[in-house]
Design an enzyme around this catalytic site. Structure first.
Site, PDB file in Angstrom:
ATOM      1  N   GLU A 168       0.841  -1.192   0.000  1.00 35.30           N
ATOM      2  CA  GLU A 168       0.000   0.000   0.000  1.00 35.30           C
ATOM      3  C   GLU A 168       0.877   1.244   0.000  1.00 35.30           C
ATOM      4  O   GLU A 168       1.763   1.372   0.850  1.00 35.30           O
ATOM      5  CB  GLU A 168      -0.901   0.031   1.241  1.00 35.30           C
ATOM      6  CG  GLU A 168      -2.000  -1.000   1.251  1.00 35.30           C
ATOM      7  CD  GLU A 168      -2.956  -0.806   2.423  1.00 35.30           C
ATOM      8  OE1 GLU A 168      -4.135  -1.150   2.278  1.00 35.30           O
ATOM      9  OE2 GLU A 168      -2.520  -0.305   3.482  1.00 35.30           O
ATOM     10  N   CYS A 169       0.643   2.142  -0.936  1.00 34.79           N
ATOM     11  CA  CYS A 169       1.319   3.434  -1.009  1.00 34.79           C
ATOM     12  C   CYS A 169       2.838   3.253  -0.948  1.00 34.79           C
ATOM     13  O   CYS A 169       3.445   2.808  -1.903  1.00 34.79           O
ATOM     14  CB  CYS A 169       0.799   4.364   0.073  1.00 34.79           C
ATOM     15  SG  CYS A 169       1.124   6.113  -0.251  1.00 34.79           S
TER      16      CYS A 169
END
Length: 436
Positions: free
Chosen positions: A327-328
């Site tokens: 994520e990210c």
């Protein structure tokens, strides 16, 4: 029976977090059990709440969560004496289009829970106008009640007197006024506050904030203004599917942005979580069946991540047979390369073809609704996921198969689709909840 209160303000940067931490610690020092929550998608503040109270804090979010999920999360405050929900941005600030149960505004949570709002007002550069602002916030939405005001960064006794008189005339209680006090300022970074676990003096800083606020704020009056609240524990659990039975979770200063309620939901569903540190050159647990790399600040540690051969080889070997999701910041590390703010290009793990750069920073911020076009750990094609994106990196290359069709809160399609290659997947948004 708990006493519930929402801490909010007209805008960001006024002092909500500092006041929340100070009140929580001051009441804890008096022997009260204090439970905190964070309204909105900020994933940094809950760690500060936990440091102040000794109890885990979680996010509640009216755009991404339904009322039953929010009720389930706040039911952890059943055994507390005081429950504080810290808001985000200004009291009524949310997105233009309604989400699951609201727009993401703090006011949604205040109305939903029936808790009055304690406003933090910074009257710098104004006097009686502060009362006009507070009055407008009090009267803007019928279902939201105002408990009173704490003034922050007051310039002088004369300044305080002018503001107090105007607020008293408007019928708004003033619980205290805080003069400027640099010693209790929390250090910031580009995504918000520097994380609690990075600050070795966090306990002393919170203690000083509690002492300072107790000296200038009527804590008893604030407590009396809170709503008596006796919730019943929610029957349903969280609407979150764990990505696997045994989850290897990257966890250190570069990989720390993960919502506490997600980890709790995974464990509640029977999943086991083992952590490892890429910065310590550790790879994922070979016995795990899925690996999850949260967001964080990989750009601050890109050189070390690139040089940590055991981490990279361990992750690569893991991804040959089992799913890996980022994520990210975790997504960026799964990519081919990351260019830092100085323009230095660092090779990442190469499990995906994504290349990102911080050399020319551009803010990407907002809620995301993703319809999966390919499976990712825990979710099949067609699943609708709600999350939040906040980063300053730009995409240099994104050559892999798109993971999802992603919309912002207005329904507009955005370019950050996420990626899939083999067993590796990644998204720029942080998952908050599944759409029912």
């Amino acid at each position: 029976m708990a006493a519930g209160l929402v801490i909010s303000a007209p805008a960001s940067g006024v002092g909500k977090t500092t006041l929340t931490l100070a009140l929580a610690r001051a009441w804890r020092n008096r022997g009260l059990n204090v439970q905190c929550f964070k309204s909105g998608p900020d994933y940094i503040d809950p760690a500060f709440h936990a440091a102040a109270t000794g109890r885990a804090s979680v996010n509640v979010d009216s755009w991404a969560m339904d009322r039953a999920t929010i009720a389930h999360l706040v039911s952890r405050g059943t055994d507390a004496d005081v429950v504080l929900a810290e808001g985000s941005m200004g009291l009524f600030d949310g997105v233009a289009a309604r989400g699951v149960s609201g727009t993401g505004a703090t006011a949604d949570i205040a109305e939903m829970l029936g808790w009055p709002v304690l406003l933090v007002i910074d009257p710098s550069g104004q006097a009686q106008t502060a009362a006009a602002i507070a009055t407008g916030l009090r009267d803007y939405r019928a279902g939201v009640r105002l408990a009173g005001v704490v003034l922050n960064r007051v310039a002088s006794p004369r300044h305080e007197d002018l503001v107090r008189r105007a607020l008293n005339e408007a019928g708004i209680a003033v619980f205290g006024a805080l003069p400027r006090h640099a010693e209790i300022s929390l250090p910031k970074r580009h995504l918000g506050l520097v994380q609690a676990e990075e600050q070795v003096e966090i306990g002393k800083l919170i203690d000083e904030a509690a002492r300072f606020v107790a000296e200038h704020v009527d804590l008893d009056a604030v407590l009396r203004s809170a709503a008596a609240w006796s919730p019943q524990p929610a029957a349903n659990g969280l609407n979150v599917t764990p990505p696997g039975q045994r989850i290897a979770l990257a966890r250190d200063a570069a990989f720390s942005f993960v919502y506490p309620h997600m980890l709790e939901a995974w464990r509640a569903a029977g999943a086991e979580i083992s952590t490892f540190s890429p910065l310590a050159d550790e790879g994922p647990d070979p016995s795990a069946d899925v690996c999850w790399l949260p967001g964080g600040y990989p750009e601050l540690h890109a050189g070390k991540i690139a040089a940590n051969a055991r981490f990279r080889s361990g992750l690569t070997a893991f991804a040959e047979t089992r799913p890996v999701h980022g994520e990210c910041g975790g997504y960026m590390v799964l990519g081919a390369a990351l260019t830092d703010a100085d323009g230095v290009r660092h090779e990442m793990t190469g499990l995906l073809g994504l290349e990102t750069s911080f050399a020319k920073r551009r803010m990407h911020l907002g809620y995301r609704l993703a319809a999966l076009a390919a499976p990712m750990p825990g979710h099949q094609v067609g699943a609708r996921l709600r999350g939040h994106e906040f980063h300053y990196s730009t995409i240099v290359a994104q050559p892999d198969t798109p993971l999802a069709v992603v919309h912002d809160a207005t329904g507009a399609v955005i370019a950050e689709t996420g990626s899939r290659r083999g067993h590796a997947t990644g998204t720029f948004f942080h998952l908050i909840a599944e759409d029912r």
